[in-house]
Enzyme design. Structure first.
Site, PDB file in Angstrom:
ATOM      1  N   ASP A   1       0.829  -1.209   0.000  1.00  0.00           N
ATOM      2  CA  ASP A   1       0.000   0.000   0.000  1.00  0.00           C
ATOM      3  C   ASP A   1       0.862   1.257   0.000  1.00  0.00           C
ATOM      4  O   ASP A   1       1.961   1.263   0.560  1.00  0.00           O
ATOM      5  CB  ASP A   1      -0.904  -0.030   1.252  1.00  0.00           C
ATOM      6  CG  ASP A   1      -2.078   0.907   1.106  1.00  0.00           C
ATOM      7  OD1 ASP A   1      -2.311   1.433  -0.002  1.00  0.00           O
ATOM      8  OD2 ASP A   1      -2.774   1.122   2.116  1.00  0.00           O
TER       9      ASP A   1
ATOM     10  N   ASN B   1     -10.540  -2.514  -6.634  1.00  0.00           N
ATOM     11  CA  ASN B   1      -9.701  -1.560  -7.373  1.00  0.00           C
ATOM     12  C   ASN B   1     -10.243  -1.206  -8.763  1.00  0.00           C
ATOM     13  O   ASN B   1      -9.799  -0.236  -9.384  1.00  0.00           O
ATOM     14  CB  ASN B   1      -8.258  -2.076  -7.513  1.00  0.00           C
ATOM     15  CG  ASN B   1      -7.469  -2.015  -6.219  1.00  0.00           C
ATOM     16  OD1 ASN B   1      -6.507  -2.758  -6.024  1.00  0.00           O
ATOM     17  ND2 ASN B   1      -7.844  -1.120  -5.323  1.00  0.00           N
TER      18      ASN B   1
END
Ligand code: FPP
Length: 263
Positions: free
Chosen positions: A43, A91
């Protein structure tokens, strides 16, 4: 902007390689219990780019470089499996350009890294819904699988179009089908059998899960498989996740006492 891009490119060329002392550090770590399977939530690519005034995709590109060097470290340490959360089922909600860029990364990685992965005897696989990926991404994944299928070393899995809840539903549906068709009976459904219906059927559960960027959550990643994993978080953004931080995570892992519910 041009100047910033130039500086970034120079930084990008610099591969993180082993430094003096790394061999010794690794030898010490290898004497302790090594996690068999390490899973990572990579991340912070977007924030890394933003901090430099660059487009988010520059963060993903730098993140791919980290994938390369972290794969090397995991392999050098003798870890059996490394699973990298590369694209979640959520996503797809990102801007189209960003999604397209991310979907192109496996092709690029295949072009640039397949030779080294083969040399290192690493087998590449994926966990997630492959059928929903664009054709060019599927071809890249197939290229990796085919090109590394005879390898017997570390298993590097990309979690692509992966979501744990959808994985669990998918597994449950397939089990119901097999019970209804008489292939097995309801009483045969055990934890070990359930494992076999997950995308990770050929992998041990992760012993260690690492997440970068300061977020302290699981984000729909391997909800079943992480039941007894040790969790390790760092504020560092994924493109800056270094060899040294990986060593620290392993070192911390080796100091933890894993009891699996016993005393
Ligand atoms: C999360 O950061 C990162 C991703 C969604 C993509 C991760 C992908 C890579 C590192 C490359 C994978 C490489 C291959 C070969 C598949 P973010 O963009 O959510 O960061 P932010 O929270 O700072 O916005």
């Amino acid at each position: 902007m041009i100047e910033r891009l130039k500086n970034w490119l120079v930084g990008y060329q610099k591969e993180e390689t082993q430094k003096p002392g790394d061999e010794e550090r690794m030898e010490v770590l290898k004497k302790g219990p090594m996690p068999r399977h390490v899973a990572m939530i990579m991340d912070g690519n977007g924030r890394w780019a933003q901090k430099r005034g660059l487009p988010r995709i520059a963060g993903h590109r730098a993140g791919m470089k980290t994938v390369r060097h972290i794969t090397r470290v995991a392999d050098d340490l003798g870890i059996e499996a490394l699973t990298l959360y590369s694209f979640s089922t959520e996503n797809w909600k990102r801007p189209k350009d960003e999604v397209n860029y991310l979907m192109g990364l496996p092709e690029e990685f295949l072009r640039t890294d397949l030779d080294e992965l083969v040399r290192r005897n690493i087998r590449v696989g994926m966990v997630g819904r492959e059928d929903e990926l664009p054709d060019h991404t599927k071809r890249a994944i197939e290229g990796f699988k085919e090109g590394t299928k005879d390898n017997t070393g570390m298993i590097l899995s990309f979690a692509l179009n992966y979501g744990a809840r959808s994985e669990l539903i998918h597994a449950t549906q397939r089990i119901i089908e097999d019970v209804q068709s008489g292939k097995m009976d309801k009483e045969g459904v055990s934890e070990a059998l359930f494992d076999q219906y997950l995308y990770t059927a050929n992998l041990p559960d992760p012993d260690l899960m690492i997440r970068t960027s300061g977020e302290v959550r699981i984000s729909n990643f391997m909800l079943w498989q992480l039941a007894y994993s040790e969790l390790w978080f760092t504020d560092e953004l994924w493109p800056d996740f270094s060899r040294e931080l990986f060593y620290q995570a392993i070192d911390d892992f080796q100091r933890r006492s894993r009891r699996y519910g016993a005393v």
